[in-house]
Design an enzyme around this catalytic site. Structure first.
Site, PDB file in Angstrom:
ATOM      1  N   HIS A  60     -26.866  43.296 -24.828  1.00 53.15           N
ATOM      2  CA  HIS A  60     -27.065  43.725 -26.213  1.00 53.15           C
ATOM      3  C   HIS A  60     -28.507  44.149 -26.471  1.00 53.15           C
ATOM      4  O   HIS A  60     -28.908  44.290 -27.628  1.00 53.15           O
ATOM      5  CB  HIS A  60     -26.686  42.599 -27.173  1.00 53.15           C
ATOM      6  CG  HIS A  60     -25.308  42.082 -26.992  1.00 53.15           C
ATOM      7  ND1 HIS A  60     -24.187  42.900 -27.092  1.00 53.15           N
ATOM      8  CD2 HIS A  60     -24.840  40.839 -26.698  1.00 53.15           C
ATOM      9  CE1 HIS A  60     -23.104  42.179 -26.876  1.00 53.15           C
ATOM     10  NE2 HIS A  60     -23.472  40.933 -26.635  1.00 53.15           N
ATOM     11  N   HIS A 222     -18.400  43.154 -28.240  1.00 54.05           N
ATOM     12  CA  HIS A 222     -17.868  42.863 -26.910  1.00 54.05           C
ATOM     13  C   HIS A 222     -16.536  43.564 -26.687  1.00 54.05           C
ATOM     14  O   HIS A 222     -15.832  43.279 -25.729  1.00 54.05           O
ATOM     15  CB  HIS A 222     -17.666  41.351 -26.721  1.00 54.05           C
ATOM     16  CG  HIS A 222     -18.866  40.540 -27.054  1.00 54.05           C
ATOM     17  ND1 HIS A 222     -18.980  39.842 -28.239  1.00 54.05           N
ATOM     18  CD2 HIS A 222     -20.008  40.315 -26.363  1.00 54.05           C
ATOM     19  CE1 HIS A 222     -20.151  39.223 -28.259  1.00 54.05           C
ATOM     20  NE2 HIS A 222     -20.788  39.488 -27.143  1.00 54.05           N
TER      21      HIS A 222
END
Length: 335
Positions: A60, A222
């Site tokens: 991320h 995700h």
């Protein structure tokens, strides 16, 4: 079909990334000796200061480790790709930044993170280190308004961490730092759109399927399901859908002030993000909402996922002061 990645060994991608990050930012961060997944600010921790520890899965970037530095997070525990860090590096982060005023854990609301950070808090309590926890829950699409505590934490982490880091840097006590973190989270709203999947370095295969002419509103970072999937629309139509969902809950009034984040999920370029921001600015102006600050770019990514998210952070005097407080981190600077 396997995707292409510039890696050596997918199983070692996180370790080798961390080595590269530390080599690039030696004036901002270090790894705790014996705990390479515990990244600590060189300039933030000090006696009498609340220690702000963040963390989560890799993939991320710049969330989470890029926000470690003076004025923001004191330390970050690093997990595998899209996976929570285990308790041990979290504990080592907390010990490294413990200034005797308590520790604040701040991270996204995911089951694995909650389990491991809670376990770390219990381990630290046995050593008489007080820990408080604030979960970010800004993802509007992931649960209805009455169940906000079930929502995921996504790009709005940026504003939540910023407020908590500023409060701690101002040497406010633990109760006040926790209050400000919670307040910032309560005033942060995010919705994302996904156009194409990403692939993990270990598998190099898409982590979900979506048609070449499809998009999905509300998908998680995700690859978690969103709220609606349909044909790809224009930038203005996508932004209107997202802003309508945020406004429906946020209910901004004329004269309100906000900060804006238009965030790439990985591969969406700045050109497209700024096209989106053009529409965000117009919608806010039409509503009579003042934009205090705007960030556009990669702030909370999902490897190379195509797509973007929009976050609105409603400000009052206190939250604006926290937002404007200077910080100097490995991958982000302000003030």
């Amino acid at each position: 079909m396997q995707t292409k990645k510039i890696v050596n060994d997918g199983a070692r991608a996180v370790e080798e990334m961390l080595q590269g990050v530390l080599a690039a930012h030696p004036r901002h961060i270090r790894a705790v000796e014996g705990s390479p997944r515990s990244i600590v600010s060189l300039n933030g921790p000090r006696p009498g200061k609340v220690g702000l520890v963040i963390g989560g899965g890799s993939g991320h970037e710049p969330t989470f480790l890029g926000f470690v530095g003076k004025g923001l997070a004191d330390a970050c525990a690093v997990g595998n790709v899209f996976a929570s860090p285990p308790p041990d590096p979290i504990v080592e982060c907390a010990k490294a930044v413990d200034g005797g005023a308590g520790i604040l854990f701040a991270y996204g609301n995911y089951a694995g993170d909650v389990m491991n950070f809670d376990m770390a808090a219990e381990m630290l309590a046995m050593e008489d280190i007080e820990v408080r926890t604030v979960l970010s829950t800004d993802d509007v699409a992931s649960a209805p308004p009455g169940e906000r505590e079930k929502r995921r934490g996504v790009a709005g982490n940026f504003f939540v961490f910023k407020a908590g880091g500023a409060a701690a840097d101002r040497m406010l006590p633990l109760d006040e730092c926790e209050r400000i973190l919670r307040k910032a989270n309560d005033q942060t709203y995010t919705v994302g759109v996904a156009l194409a999947p990403c692939s993990l370095p270990q598998t190099r295969r898409p982590n979900f399927e979506i048609g070449p002419d499809e998009m999905e509103i509300g998908m998680g970072i995700h690859g978690e399901p969103g709220v609606e999937r349909g044909p790809l629309r224009t930038a203005d139509e996508i932004v209107d859908d997202i802003i309508d969902k945020i406004f429906a809950e946020m209910a901004p009034s004329r004269g309100d002030r906000v900060a804006v984040l238009v965030n790439s999920l990985g591969s969406t370029p700045l050109m497209e993000l700024y096209i989106m921001n053009r529409r965000v600015a117009a919608r806010l102006a039409d509503r009579g909402v003042e934009t205090h600050a705007t960030w556009v770019g990669n702030y909370c990514t999902s490897l190379e996922m195509a797509g973007a998210s929009i976050t609105l952070h409603r400000l009052d005097g206190e939250l604006q002061s926290m937002l404007d407080h200077p910080c100097d981190c490995a991958m982000f600077r302000a003030g």
